[in-house]
Write an enzyme that holds these catalytic residues in place. Structure first.
Site, PDB file in Angstrom:
ATOM      1  N   HIS A   1       0.972  -1.207   0.080  1.00  0.00           N
ATOM      2  CA  HIS A   1      -0.057   0.069   0.137  1.00  0.00           C
ATOM      3  C   HIS A   1       0.895   1.219  -0.111  1.00  0.00           C
ATOM      4  O   HIS A   1       0.616   2.044  -0.732  1.00  0.00           O
ATOM      5  CB  HIS A   1      -0.804  -0.111   1.389  1.00  0.00           C
ATOM      6  CG  HIS A   1      -2.096   0.769   1.108  1.00  0.00           C
ATOM      7  ND1 HIS A   1      -3.204   0.442   1.904  1.00  0.00           N
ATOM      8  CD2 HIS A   1      -2.579   1.596   0.349  1.00  0.00           C
ATOM      9  CE1 HIS A   1      -4.134   1.032   1.482  1.00  0.00           C
ATOM     10  NE2 HIS A   1      -3.647   1.977   0.679  1.00  0.00           N
TER      11      HIS A   1
ATOM     12  N   GLU B   1       5.615 -16.101 -17.831  1.00  0.00           N
ATOM     13  CA  GLU B   1       5.622 -15.714 -16.613  1.00  0.00           C
ATOM     14  C   GLU B   1       6.057 -16.685 -15.752  1.00  0.00           C
ATOM     15  O   GLU B   1       6.271 -16.638 -14.342  1.00  0.00           O
ATOM     16  CB  GLU B   1       4.305 -15.150 -16.077  1.00  0.00           C
ATOM     17  CG  GLU B   1       3.798 -14.004 -16.889  1.00  0.00           C
ATOM     18  CD  GLU B   1       2.312 -13.837 -16.325  1.00  0.00           C
ATOM     19  OE1 GLU B   1       2.297 -12.929 -15.441  1.00  0.00           O
ATOM     20  OE2 GLU B   1       1.440 -14.220 -16.515  1.00  0.00           O
TER      21      GLU B   1
ATOM     22  N   ASP C   1       6.294 -12.005 -12.128  1.00  0.00           N
ATOM     23  CA  ASP C   1       6.007 -13.470 -12.019  1.00  0.00           C
ATOM     24  C   ASP C   1       7.018 -14.423 -12.343  1.00  0.00           C
ATOM     25  O   ASP C   1       7.460 -15.208 -11.501  1.00  0.00           O
ATOM     26  CB  ASP C   1       4.624 -13.865 -12.572  1.00  0.00           C
ATOM     27  CG  ASP C   1       3.369 -13.295 -11.883  1.00  0.00           C
ATOM     28  OD1 ASP C   1       3.188 -13.550 -10.543  1.00  0.00           O
ATOM     29  OD2 ASP C   1       2.350 -12.785 -12.385  1.00  0.00           O
TER      30      ASP C   1
ATOM     31  N   CYS D   1       7.042  -6.911 -20.189  1.00  0.00           N
ATOM     32  CA  CYS D   1       6.074  -5.905 -19.567  1.00  0.00           C
ATOM     33  C   CYS D   1       6.005  -5.962 -18.164  1.00  0.00           C
ATOM     34  O   CYS D   1       5.241  -5.485 -17.492  1.00  0.00           O
ATOM     35  CB  CYS D   1       4.728  -6.277 -20.270  1.00  0.00           C
ATOM     36  SG  CYS D   1       4.095  -8.088 -19.690  1.00  0.00           S
TER      37      CYS D   1
HETATM   38  C1  PEP Z   1       4.073  -9.861 -14.628  1.00  0.00           C
HETATM   39  O1  PEP Z   1       4.203 -10.952 -13.689  1.00  0.00           O
HETATM   40  O2  PEP Z   1       5.477  -9.387 -14.861  1.00  0.00           O
HETATM   41  C2  PEP Z   1       2.977  -9.093 -15.157  1.00  0.00           C
HETATM   42  C3  PEP Z   1       3.211  -8.128 -15.880  1.00  0.00           C
HETATM   43  O3  PEP Z   1       1.873  -9.475 -14.617  1.00  0.00           O
HETATM   44  P1  PEP Z   1       1.264  -8.939 -13.269  1.00  0.00           P
HETATM   45  O4  PEP Z   1       2.313  -8.002 -12.360  1.00  0.00           O
HETATM   46  O5  PEP Z   1      -0.280  -8.211 -13.641  1.00  0.00           O
HETATM   47  O6  PEP Z   1       1.153 -10.245 -12.593  1.00  0.00           O
HETATM   48 MG    MG Z   2       1.911 -11.697 -13.840  1.00  0.00          MG
END
Ligand code: PEP
Ligand code: MG
Length: 958
Positions: free
Chosen positions: A584, A820, A844, A891
């Site tokens: 948070h 991931e 992830d 990403c």
């Molecule tokens: C990730 O796991 O890097 C990702 C972009 O997905 P999220 O953070 O939404 O799990």
């Molecule tokens: Mg992810």
């Protein structure tokens, strides 16, 4: 949790005596591999300590705590002895239930079982039962009664429309334990029935735990569907329990007595009209149970023996639960409560005996009911048991020395320098007993008013909408009539304002948490936060004095209301002892653009007020009382990075091309369709990750195809021909949707989430894919599936998308997966033959590669995506994709880590998708690089042994 089923029951056995019966039961447990043979000795020892006869011809033999390690797996086995076995004292057992339990998991089973006891004489039926089904039916007990009491009535609730009123009704039912997560949503999907006079009725049988009726009225008359709305009945429907009440309500309405509800001013009058549970005006006393295995048979027996010594009624219920409670004299009813350690027992007794029996019960519970008990941690003792309650989280660790360099988690970028303002929850001492209900009520009202005024000032001073909303929620909590009613009841028991308030807040917050609903759990944090503020007022504790110059706020974690201090003019930086980058505190800091470092450890709470701190939010570094040269260098760094940020912003529309002509696409990660235009304005060349679960979370119920289509069209319109990479719904596990109830899992990150969940609920995926295809209208659309672990999942999802494309044609469609999970990266050569692209989710991927929970309060600093193991997986993915002519994006958060950018470029990644505020900086960084040198650097990094070594390498030569 233990459940009863027919396979656990053996019918028609006989045993000469209790030892023989125990041997039979133990054999059965051993045979089914629930326990080791040594468990029999534990069962015998337990009987020697005291009979496990429960009543009604039932015994519940089990081992001792010492033989718990003989349990392989928690479970129960039942044997029927139609001829009976003498369990001692002439008590005949016809059904023995042998329990193998390592902890208190069996309490829930006992609770179920004992509901059946006390209702008539069960023993003959158990003895004569011919089939296991008959035994299960007998044990599952009598039909449940409809809950309807003052806790389920909410009058004059501050709401603005029907939906909010409905939510309040559902909340009361949840609070009373009648419903669980998902109930509000199912209620909202029902057809409201107008009853006349502005009264409405709604019911649902989904997510119902036990039948109950709530009645809520709005503070001011509202309209709904063109008719007045003066009150709403919400029924959690289960079986026939509500039939009688419904008939009574119809009679009242026909007799023209609707005003009893539409104009009700007290819950008592509503209950009287409906024939509900009118609260008895008996004295009460509440005390928290500390026994490690809850209120199991032995401690329950101690309680019932105390009550039996008094001539008169003594009742108990779990604090916060509906109903009049159960008789303390009944052992079976006590067990049926299923009370666990940390729960508060609320005793009440007839006035004639209350003065003696209540203190005796309280003292017995505090003394452990015949067992030795570990004191409860303070957070668990909502109703502190001793003479004075103490709430403190003051730091115990030693403060870091001057010059110390602390490495923690980078949470929000920027460099900050300033004196520390350390905020630790103060030590609050207060008496349990008050000086009379009237005086205590006055003190509490004054404190509530003052805190309300403080919060109002914060609302007025805050321009950030999401922060204002937090405060407005807090104000609503302060005014919550149900909370006020409960606190008043405690004051009536003689408690001080502090004890009554703290106890009720803790009970309410624990109940919210127990609902396993992420949104409600957040409300629990808000409740505790507001609870602390009021308590501090009551105890006359002042907040520490704020330094005149901008300061570094040091806290354990940033509680919701602490955002008040996060005035950009006053707070230069934030440092917390706990939390990870997704905590948070980190999110709020990023929203406000305040540099932040989190998870620095408890020692920072021991820093002296005013200690100068240098905080580097880009690298997660803190310097304690730095010397002059270090400070001067940091200031230079800060100036340089501000200048750099400005330059990057001015050139944000320039492409990201390395000095030797290698081009990357830099795209935006967004979670709301409305963010697209700003992302393009900040230089985004595409949306590289639309997290559609955030779009879903923005809606109070699952958006249908048309709603989704409108959302996706909005993104594509704002992109104006630029590509959109969409991730299909990634929920489950740690990312719950409030209206999509899912069972709690022991390891949510390893559970049913992402594509696994979508494939279990294909209709939801299909609707989403249809909406995406329909919204695209010839524009470039790339769809990717989250958390794919293997080829089968990918093929199932792809086949669905291809089938739908037959119906809704789209020329410029690419289908891909998020990488991931290590298995996806390792299988990249296979997957690359079939996908159009990969997008690497490093958040992830790092978590699963390093086996570190990405939200872990203390470990997440080590979950570094620059670990060579993660880099190798990225490298393998890119290589496999390029061999098949496919592209790869990144990403995860790593893509906007300035030290990672040269490595990702060097590994050959084609697209970086980052938060919109980072686009310009990432582009600028790429433009500084040389592709061939970056390739060299990446090769070197792959050969290193730790993330720290990789970071050092890039800092040195990157
Ligand atoms: C990730 O796991 O890097 C990702 C972009 O997905 P999220 O953070 O939404 O799990
Ligand atoms: Mg992810």
């Amino acid at each position: 949790m233990l459940e009863l089923n027919v396979t656990q029951i053996q019918m028609g056995r006989s045993a000469a005596d209790k030892p023989a019966a125990l041997a039979l039961l133990a054999d059965r447990l051993v045979h089914d591999d629930l326990v080791a043979p040594g468990y029999l000795a534990g069962m015998q020892a337990r009987e020697a300590q005291g009979s496990t006869y429960l009543g009604q011809g039932i015994a519940i033999p089990h081992g001792t705590p010492e033989t718990r390690d003989q349990v392989h797996c928690t479970g129960v086995r039942l044997i029927q002895f139609p001829e009976g076995v003498d369990w001692g004292n002439g008590q005949m057992v016809y059904l023995a239930i042998a329990i193998a339990a390592r902890s208190d998991e069996h309490l829930r089973l006992l609770q179920l079982l004992t509901r059946a006891l006390g209702e008539g004489d069960l023993a003959p039926a158990l003895r004569e039962a011919q089939a296991p089904e008959a035994i299960v039916a007998l044990l599952q007990g009598a039909p449940q009664e409809l809950a309807l009491d003052s806790q389920l009535i909410g009058l004059g609730v501050a709401v603005e429309d029907f939906d909010e009123l409905l939510w309040q009704g559902a909340r009361l039912l949840k609070k009373a334990g009648c419903a669980e997560s998902g109930f509000a949503n199912s209620l909202a999907q029902g057809q409201p029935l107008p009853l006349g006079n502005g009264l409405w009725w709604l019911h649902s049988d989904q997510a119902v735990l036990s039948p109950g009726l709530a009645f809520v009225t709005p503070a001011q008359p509202l309209d709904y569907r063109g008719q007045p709305l003066t009150g709403l009945f919400c029924l959690a429907s289960l079986g026939e329990a509500h039939r009688q009440l419904l008939e009574r309500l119809c009679d009242l309405l026909i007799e023209g007595r609707a005003a009893a509800f539409s104009q009700a001013t007290s819950s008592r009058s509503v209950l009287e009209a409906l024939g509900g549970e009118v609260p008895a005006d008996w004295p009460m006393r509440a005390v928290v149970l500390a026994n490690s295995h809850g209120l199991h048979a032995r401690p329950a027996k101690v309680l019932s023996e105390i009550a039996l010594a008094f001539a008169g009624e003594v009742r108990v219920r779990l604090a916060g639960e509906a109903g009049p409670g159960v008789s303390v004299k009944s052992l079976s009813k006590l067990l049926a409560l299923g009370a666990r350690r940390g729960q508060a027992l609320q005793f009440s007794a007839e006035p004639a005996i209350a003065g003696e029996v209540l203190p005796a019960l309280e003292a017995a519970v505090l003394a452990g009911l015949g067992e030795s008990i570990e004191p409860l941690p303070l957070a668990e003792t909502g109703l502190s048991a001793g003479a004075a309650a103490t709430v403190s989280a003051a730091a115990k660790a030693q403060a870091p020395a001057a010059g110390a360099r602390l490495q923690a988690v980078a949470a929000a970028p920027g460099i900050a320098i300033g004196p520390a303002l350390v905020r630790v929850p103060p030590l609050l001492d207060y008496p349990q007993q008050g000086q009379g209900a009237t005086l205590e009520q006055q003190r509490l009202s004054a404190a509530l008013e003052q805190v309300g005024a403080d919060i109002q000032r914060l609302v007025e001073a805050t321009s950030e909408a999401n922060i204002r909303e937090i405060f407005i929620t807090h104000q609503a909590m302060l005014r919550d009539p149900a909370l006020a009613e409960d606190v008043t009841a405690r004051l009536g028991e003689g408690l001080s304002a502090e004890a009554a308030w703290a106890g009720e807040i803790e009970v309410a917050a624990s109940q919210q948490e127990a609902l396993h609903d992420a949104l409600l759990a957040e409300r629990a944090a808000d409740l505790r936060d507001i609870g602390r503020r009021v308590l501090a007022r009551l105890c006359g504790v002042e907040a520490p004095h704020e330094p005149d110059e901008p300061y570094i706020l040091v806290m354990d974690e940033v509680a919701p209301s602490d955002v008040a201090s996060l005035d950009r003019q006053r707070v230069a930086g934030i440092l917390t002892a706990r939390g990870g980058a997704t905590a948070h505190s980190a999110i709020i800091a990023r929203t406000l653009g305040i540099p932040a470092v989190v998870g620095a450890g408890e020692a920072v709470l021991a820093l002296a007020q005013g200690t100068v701190l240098l905080l580097d939010g880009d690298h997660g570094l803190v310097r304690v009382a730095p010397d002059q040269p270090t400070l001067a260098q940091a200031l230079r760094q800060r100036e340089a990075s501000e200048a750099r940020r400005e330059r990057a912003h001015a050139e944000r529309m320039q492409p990201a091309v390395t000095r030797d002509g290698h081009r990357l696409e830099v795209a935006a990660n967004i979670g709301a369709s409305g963010d697209t235009a700003a992302a393009v304005e900040l230089g985004g060349e595409a949306v590289g990750l639309l997290r559609t679960e955030l779009v879903f979370m923005d809606h109070p119920q699952a958006p249908n195809q048309a709603t989704q289509e409108a959302e996706y069209r909005r993104v594509l319109d704002a992109l104006d021909g630029r590509p959109l990479v969409v991730r299909t719904l990634d929920v489950g596990g740690d990312k719950p949707l409030p209206y999509w109830p899912m069972p709690a899992e022991a390891n949510p990150f390893l559970g049913v989430r992402g594509i696994r969940l979508s494939l279990q609920r294909p209709e939801i995926l299909e609707t989403q894919l249809r909406a995406l295809l329909a919204a695209a209208e010839g524009r470039p659309l790339r769809i990717m599936f989250p958390m794919v672990c293997g080829v089968e999942e990918w093929r199932s999802a792809r086949d669905m998308a291809l089938r739908l494309r037959e119906e809704i044609p789209l020329a410029d469609l690419q289908l891909g997966i998020m990488v991931e999970v290590p298995s996806a990266a390792l299988l990249a050569p296979v997957l690359a033959c079939e996908v159009d692209f990969f997008s690497i989710g490093t958040n992830d991927l790092t978590q699963y590669t390093l086996a570190i929970d990405r939200d872990h309060p203390t470990l997440s600093a080590q979950a570094d995506g620059l670990h060579p193991a993660v880099l190798r997986l990225i490298g393998m993915t890119v290589e496999a994709a390029h061999a098949q002519g496919k592209w790869v994006g990144v990403c995860g958060e790593l893509a906007c880590d300035m030290l990672a950018v040269p490595l990702l470029v060097g590994l050959g990644v084609d697209e970086l998708s980052v938060s919109p505020r980072s686009i310009a900086l990432v582009k600028a960084r790429v433009r500084e690089l040389d592709f061939s040198q970056s390739q060299l650097l990446a090769r070197q990094a792959l050969g290193l042994d730790s993330a720290a070594a990789v970071r050092a390498l890039v800092e040195e030569i990157g």
